[in-house]
Scaffold this motif. Structure first.
Motif, PDB file in Angstrom:
ATOM      1  N   ILE A 143       0.968  -1.145   0.046  1.00  0.00           N
ATOM      2  CA  ILE A 143      -0.099  -0.061  -0.129  1.00  0.00           C
ATOM      3  C   ILE A 143       0.873   1.369  -0.114  1.00  0.00           C
ATOM      4  CG2 ILE A 143      -1.729   1.242   1.697  1.00  0.00           C
ATOM      5  CD1 ILE A 143      -2.818  -1.431   2.256  1.00  0.00           C
ATOM      6  N   ILE A 144       0.389   2.112  -0.712  1.00  0.00           N
ATOM      7  CA  ILE A 144       1.128   3.370  -0.854  1.00  0.00           C
ATOM      8  C   ILE A 144       0.334   4.697  -0.259  1.00  0.00           C
ATOM      9  CG2 ILE A 144       1.998   5.240  -2.414  1.00  0.00           C
ATOM     10  CD1 ILE A 144       2.874   3.149  -4.295  1.00  0.00           C
ATOM     11  N   GLU A 145       0.947   5.218   0.797  1.00  0.00           N
ATOM     12  CA  GLU A 145       0.102   6.391   1.361  1.00  0.00           C
ATOM     13  C   GLU A 145       0.518   7.736   0.818  1.00  0.00           C
ATOM     14  OE1 GLU A 145      -0.754   7.971   5.980  1.00  0.00           O
ATOM     15  OE2 GLU A 145      -0.125   6.063   5.792  1.00  0.00           O
ATOM     16  N   ILE A 146      -0.359   8.412   0.727  1.00  0.00           N
ATOM     17  CA  ILE A 146      -0.306   9.743   0.097  1.00  0.00           C
ATOM     18  C   ILE A 146      -0.929  10.731   1.237  1.00  0.00           C
ATOM     19  CG2 ILE A 146      -0.727  11.501  -1.559  1.00  0.00           C
ATOM     20  CD1 ILE A 146      -0.883   9.179  -3.611  1.00  0.00           C
ATOM     21  N   GLN A 147      -0.037  11.843   1.845  1.00  0.00           N
ATOM     22  CA  GLN A 147      -0.599  12.487   2.588  1.00  0.00           C
ATOM     23  C   GLN A 147      -0.296  14.013   2.280  1.00  0.00           C
ATOM     24  OE1 GLN A 147       1.129  12.331   6.614  1.00  0.00           O
ATOM     25  NE2 GLN A 147       0.392  10.294   6.959  1.00  0.00           N
ATOM     26  N   ILE A 148      -1.470  14.772   2.419  1.00  0.00           N
ATOM     27  CA  ILE A 148      -1.541  16.197   2.008  1.00  0.00           C
ATOM     28  C   ILE A 148      -1.773  16.921   2.979  1.00  0.00           C
ATOM     29  CG2 ILE A 148      -2.583  17.614   0.341  1.00  0.00           C
ATOM     30  CD1 ILE A 148      -3.543  15.384  -1.380  1.00  0.00           C
ATOM     31  N   HIS A 149      -0.812  18.081   3.259  1.00  0.00           N
ATOM     32  CA  HIS A 149      -0.684  19.221   4.461  1.00  0.00           C
ATOM     33  C   HIS A 149      -0.879  20.263   3.652  1.00  0.00           C
ATOM     34  CE1 HIS A 149       0.821  15.738   7.062  1.00  0.00           C
ATOM     35  NE2 HIS A 149       1.505  15.301   6.084  1.00  0.00           N
ATOM     36  N   HIS A 150      -1.984  20.798   4.039  1.00  0.00           N
ATOM     37  CA  HIS A 150      -2.110  22.286   3.547  1.00  0.00           C
ATOM     38  C   HIS A 150      -1.594  23.397   4.506  1.00  0.00           C
ATOM     39  CE1 HIS A 150      -5.072  21.012   0.457  1.00  0.00           C
ATOM     40  NE2 HIS A 150      -5.406  20.054   1.179  1.00  0.00           N
ATOM     41  N   LEU A 151      -0.711  24.194   4.271  1.00  0.00           N
ATOM     42  CA  LEU A 151      -0.050  24.842   4.805  1.00  0.00           C
ATOM     43  C   LEU A 151      -0.424  26.504   4.697  1.00  0.00           C
ATOM     44  CD1 LEU A 151       3.349  23.145   4.401  1.00  0.00           C
ATOM     45  CD2 LEU A 151       1.747  22.831   6.263  1.00  0.00           C
ATOM     46  N   ARG A 152      -0.004  27.188   5.564  1.00  0.00           N
ATOM     47  CA  ARG A 152      -0.227  28.665   5.108  1.00  0.00           C
ATOM     48  C   ARG A 152       0.998  29.228   4.219  1.00  0.00           C
ATOM     49  NH1 ARG A 152       0.443  28.543  10.449  1.00  0.00           N
ATOM     50  NH2 ARG A 152       2.510  29.558  10.277  1.00  0.00           N
ATOM     51  N   ARG A 153       0.675  30.240   3.365  1.00  0.00           N
ATOM     52  CA  ARG A 153       1.842  30.446   2.458  1.00  0.00           C
ATOM     53  C   ARG A 153       2.853  30.945   3.037  1.00  0.00           C
ATOM     54  NH1 ARG A 153       1.213  31.475  -2.813  1.00  0.00           N
ATOM     55  NH2 ARG A 153      -1.037  31.734  -2.901  1.00  0.00           N
ATOM     56  N   GLY A 154       4.108  30.534   2.790  1.00  0.00           N
ATOM     57  CA  GLY A 154       5.454  30.662   3.048  1.00  0.00           C
ATOM     58  C   GLY A 154       5.666  29.814   4.347  1.00  0.00           C
ATOM     59  N   ALA A 155       5.066  28.900   4.656  1.00  0.00           N
ATOM     60  CA  ALA A 155       5.200  27.840   5.741  1.00  0.00           C
ATOM     61  C   ALA A 155       5.958  26.482   5.107  1.00  0.00           C
ATOM     62  CB  ALA A 155       4.277  27.530   6.458  1.00  0.00           C
ATOM     63  N   GLU A 156       5.945  26.383   3.783  1.00  0.00           N
ATOM     64  CA  GLU A 156       6.366  25.374   3.059  1.00  0.00           C
ATOM     65  C   GLU A 156       7.954  24.995   3.215  1.00  0.00           C
ATOM     66  OE1 GLU A 156       5.256  27.975   1.630  1.00  0.00           O
ATOM     67  OE2 GLU A 156       3.483  27.375   0.333  1.00  0.00           O
ATOM     68  N   ALA A 157       8.718  25.787   3.047  1.00  0.00           N
ATOM     69  CA  ALA A 157      10.107  25.518   3.491  1.00  0.00           C
ATOM     70  C   ALA A 157      10.476  25.169   4.817  1.00  0.00           C
ATOM     71  CB  ALA A 157      11.175  26.792   3.092  1.00  0.00           C
ATOM     72  N   GLY A 158      10.094  25.620   6.020  1.00  0.00           N
ATOM     73  CA  GLY A 158      10.172  25.160   7.199  1.00  0.00           C
ATOM     74  C   GLY A 158       9.601  24.050   7.669  1.00  0.00           C
ATOM     75  N   PHE A 159       8.141  23.797   6.974  1.00  0.00           N
ATOM     76  CA  PHE A 159       7.597  22.294   7.208  1.00  0.00           C
ATOM     77  C   PHE A 159       8.546  21.335   6.388  1.00  0.00           C
ATOM     78  CE2 PHE A 159       4.745  18.868   5.718  1.00  0.00           C
ATOM     79  CZ  PHE A 159       4.342  18.696   6.790  1.00  0.00           C
ATOM     80  N   ALA A 160       8.868  21.600   5.229  1.00  0.00           N
ATOM     81  CA  ALA A 160       9.787  20.409   4.446  1.00  0.00           C
ATOM     82  C   ALA A 160      11.198  20.330   5.018  1.00  0.00           C
ATOM     83  CB  ALA A 160      10.016  21.084   2.920  1.00  0.00           C
ATOM     84  N   ASN A 161      11.631  21.354   5.766  1.00  0.00           N
ATOM     85  CA  ASN A 161      13.150  21.002   6.554  1.00  0.00           C
ATOM     86  C   ASN A 161      12.727  20.186   7.637  1.00  0.00           C
ATOM     87  OD1 ASN A 161      15.655  21.624   6.974  1.00  0.00           O
ATOM     88  ND2 ASN A 161      15.157  22.741   8.483  1.00  0.00           N
TER      89      ASN A 161
END
Length: 185
Positions: A143-161
């Motif tokens: 099974i492959i799990e796909i998760q989608i996290h909706h973030l505030r604009r600008g939060a992507e880099a911190g979340f990814a790190n």
């Protein structure tokens, strides 16, 4: 020779990815999957797209999820124009659209950090309608799990790190393998 290999690797890693989730009319998912397998995979790949995978949502029987990749945004524009302006889509679009309620749930993505894109070089797709031994034929098992996290604009880099440094090691410790991590393009 290395340059050619790098170009192929970049295409197969799909630095631009569309995650598409279609809401289908009740009971029509297998009809669309059959049509997709038979008519749309090879014809899209012939235009320069990489069909990364297609998935049955286990919790929602009327959802069809699939992903396709592109070398870059210019290649995406050209490939989409070629496919949707071409004869295969013209011949089969009515049948495909007849299965769907909504096909507009599309996320345009790029790798969240260097090396976070899909590496599909060693994988191959089983023949349509065939169940094959996945491990022997380099197909993804299980099974492959796909998760989608909706973030505030600008939060992507911190979340990814944080995801790369904190979550990825935890996944590995628990026997899971991260196939890719993406942020909005």
């Amino acid at each position: 020779m290395d340059l050619a290999r790098n170009e192929i690797s970049a295409r197969l890693a799909s630095p631009i990815v569309e995650l598409r989730q279609y809401t289908l009319k009740p009971g029509r998912r297998e009809t669309l999957i059959d049509l997709f397998d038979r008519e749309f995979i090879e014809s899209q790949e012939a235009t320069g797209m990489t069909i990364i995978g297609q998935f049955r949502d286990l919790d929602r029987p009327d959802i069809f999820v699939w992903m396709r990749g592109f070398e870059d945004m210019t290649a995406r524009k050209e490939a989409l124009s070629a496919f949707y302006g071409g004869p295969v889509w013209a011949e089969h679009r009515d049948a495909a659209n007849a299965t769907m309620i909504d096909s507009d749930d599309v996320l345009l993505l790029k790798p969240a950090w260097p090396g976070a894109g899909f590496d599909v070089q060693r994988l191959r797709r089983p023949a349509p309608g065939k169940v094959e031994n996945q491990s022997e034929n380099n197909c993804l098992p299980g099974i492959i799990e796909i998760q989608i996290h909706h973030l505030r604009r600008g939060a992507e880099a911190g979340f990814a790190n944080r995801f790369e440094t904190e979550a990825v090691p935890l996944l590995a410790e628990n026997g899971m393998r991260l196939l890719g991590a993406f942020i909005s393009e």
